[in-house]
Write a protein that holds these residues in place. Structure first.
Motif, PDB file in Angstrom:
ATOM      1  N   GLU A 138      20.621   6.362 -11.550  1.00  0.00           N
ATOM      2  CA  GLU A 138      20.708   7.812 -11.739  1.00  0.00           C
ATOM      3  C   GLU A 138      19.330   8.470 -11.602  1.00  0.00           C
ATOM      4  O   GLU A 138      19.217   9.541 -11.016  1.00  0.00           O
ATOM      5  CB  GLU A 138      21.325   8.144 -13.097  1.00  0.00           C
ATOM      6  CG  GLU A 138      22.800   7.792 -13.203  1.00  0.00           C
ATOM      7  CD  GLU A 138      23.684   8.593 -12.260  1.00  0.00           C
ATOM      8  OE1 GLU A 138      23.415   9.794 -12.053  1.00  0.00           O
ATOM      9  OE2 GLU A 138      24.648   8.012 -11.725  1.00  0.00           O
ATOM     10  N   MET A 139      18.292   7.841 -12.146  1.00  0.00           N
ATOM     11  CA  MET A 139      16.950   8.399 -12.015  1.00  0.00           C
ATOM     12  C   MET A 139      16.510   8.400 -10.552  1.00  0.00           C
ATOM     13  O   MET A 139      15.878   9.355 -10.083  1.00  0.00           O
ATOM     14  CB  MET A 139      15.937   7.631 -12.875  1.00  0.00           C
ATOM     15  CG  MET A 139      15.986   7.979 -14.339  1.00  0.00           C
ATOM     16  SD  MET A 139      15.754   9.733 -14.703  1.00  0.00           S
ATOM     17  CE  MET A 139      14.092  10.009 -14.105  1.00  0.00           C
ATOM     18  N   GLU A 188       9.359  10.740  -4.356  1.00  0.00           N
ATOM     19  CA  GLU A 188       9.465   9.316  -4.041  1.00  0.00           C
ATOM     20  C   GLU A 188       9.583   8.530  -5.346  1.00  0.00           C
ATOM     21  O   GLU A 188       8.760   8.684  -6.252  1.00  0.00           O
ATOM     22  CB  GLU A 188       8.228   8.878  -3.261  1.00  0.00           C
ATOM     23  CG  GLU A 188       8.388   7.540  -2.606  1.00  0.00           C
ATOM     24  CD  GLU A 188       7.202   7.206  -1.716  1.00  0.00           C
ATOM     25  OE1 GLU A 188       7.130   6.039  -1.302  1.00  0.00           O
ATOM     26  OE2 GLU A 188       6.368   8.078  -1.459  1.00  0.00           O
ATOM     27  N   ALA A 189      10.621   7.708  -5.456  1.00  0.00           N
ATOM     28  CA  ALA A 189      10.879   6.955  -6.687  1.00  0.00           C
ATOM     29  C   ALA A 189       9.812   5.894  -6.902  1.00  0.00           C
ATOM     30  O   ALA A 189       9.412   5.209  -5.958  1.00  0.00           O
ATOM     31  CB  ALA A 189      12.256   6.305  -6.631  1.00  0.00           C
ATOM     32  N   THR A 238       0.803  -1.209   0.000  1.00  0.00           N
ATOM     33  CA  THR A 238       0.000   0.000   0.000  1.00  0.00           C
ATOM     34  C   THR A 238       0.840   1.265   0.000  1.00  0.00           C
ATOM     35  O   THR A 238       0.330   2.346  -0.213  1.00  0.00           O
ATOM     36  CB  THR A 238      -0.927   0.023   1.232  1.00  0.00           C
ATOM     37  OG1 THR A 238      -0.111  -0.051   2.398  1.00  0.00           O
ATOM     38  CG2 THR A 238      -1.924  -1.111   1.190  1.00  0.00           C
ATOM     39  N   SER A 239       2.139   1.144   0.248  1.00  0.00           N
ATOM     40  CA  SER A 239       2.979   2.330   0.369  1.00  0.00           C
ATOM     41  C   SER A 239       3.584   2.766  -0.963  1.00  0.00           C
ATOM     42  O   SER A 239       4.392   3.686  -0.980  1.00  0.00           O
ATOM     43  CB  SER A 239       4.110   2.053   1.364  1.00  0.00           C
ATOM     44  OG  SER A 239       4.932   1.024   0.863  1.00  0.00           O
ATOM     45  N   ALA A 240       3.233   2.135  -2.043  1.00  0.00           N
ATOM     46  CA  ALA A 240       3.806   2.495  -3.343  1.00  0.00           C
ATOM     47  C   ALA A 240       3.360   3.899  -3.736  1.00  0.00           C
ATOM     48  O   ALA A 240       2.211   4.275  -3.533  1.00  0.00           O
ATOM     49  CB  ALA A 240       3.379   1.496  -4.412  1.00  0.00           C
ATOM     50  N   PRO A 241       4.282   4.688  -4.291  1.00  0.00           N
ATOM     51  CA  PRO A 241       3.926   6.041  -4.694  1.00  0.00           C
ATOM     52  C   PRO A 241       3.013   6.027  -5.909  1.00  0.00           C
ATOM     53  O   PRO A 241       2.855   5.002  -6.561  1.00  0.00           O
ATOM     54  CB  PRO A 241       5.277   6.657  -5.043  1.00  0.00           C
ATOM     55  CG  PRO A 241       6.132   5.508  -5.404  1.00  0.00           C
ATOM     56  CD  PRO A 241       5.645   4.356  -4.574  1.00  0.00           C
ATOM     57  N   PRO A 242       2.423   7.168  -6.239  1.00  0.00           N
ATOM     58  CA  PRO A 242       1.586   7.211  -7.434  1.00  0.00           C
ATOM     59  C   PRO A 242       2.396   6.835  -8.662  1.00  0.00           C
ATOM     60  O   PRO A 242       3.602   7.073  -8.714  1.00  0.00           O
ATOM     61  CB  PRO A 242       1.117   8.658  -7.506  1.00  0.00           C
ATOM     62  CG  PRO A 242       1.733   9.376  -6.379  1.00  0.00           C
ATOM     63  CD  PRO A 242       2.512   8.423  -5.557  1.00  0.00           C
TER      64      PRO A 242
END
Length: 140
Positions: free
Chosen positions: A108-109, A119-120, A37-41
């Motif tokens: 690098e990204m 947040e990646a 559930t903590s995944a970024p958009p």
């Protein structure tokens, strides 16, 4: 000789167990997806895209030059190959260089995102094509 009712009940038991096993496998595979559930958009906002644009553009140009160098090196290697083993070696070296370049791009990204307070993203659309990477097991 078997009695028809016994054969029928054996079939029902077998198909019932197969269905239950399939259902438990299907439901079991949902667990990791639901737990994350903590995944970024999935997409960046226009403001975030604008913020990282200069760094992303510079990284893209740098990696295009490196990709071109890998291609030229591979072309020289293939041209000089005198047998199947050497050709295979050229292709393997090119594949490893491209994999290393993709890993470098991801790293690098991730750094660009961190520097800009973004947040990646986790995972991606290509991860399901080959079933993902296998985890190394101890002792293998």
């Amino acid at each position: 000789m078997t009695i028809p009712s016994i054969c029928l009940s054996r079939r029902l038991v077998r198909t019932g167990l197969a269905t239950a096993a399939g259902l438990s496998l299907a439901l079991g595979s949902l667990g990791p997806a639901l737990a994350q559930t903590s995944a970024p958009p999935e997409r960046l906002t226009p403001a975030q895209r604008e913020k990282i644009f200069p760094e992303r553009k510079a990284l893209t140009l740098k990696l295009q030059k490196e990709r071109s160098q890998i291609q030229q090196k591979s072309e020289r290697c293939v041209s000089g190959a005198s047998n199947q083993q050497e050709l295979r070696s050229c292709r393997k070296d090119e594949r490893k260089a491209n994999q290393k370049l993709r890993a470098q791009y991801r790293d690098e990204m991730r750094k660009i995102y961190e520097r800009n307070g973004i947040e990646a993203p986790v995972g991606g659309p290509g991860k399901g094509r080959r079933g993902g990477k296998r985890q190394a097991t101890p002792g293998s």
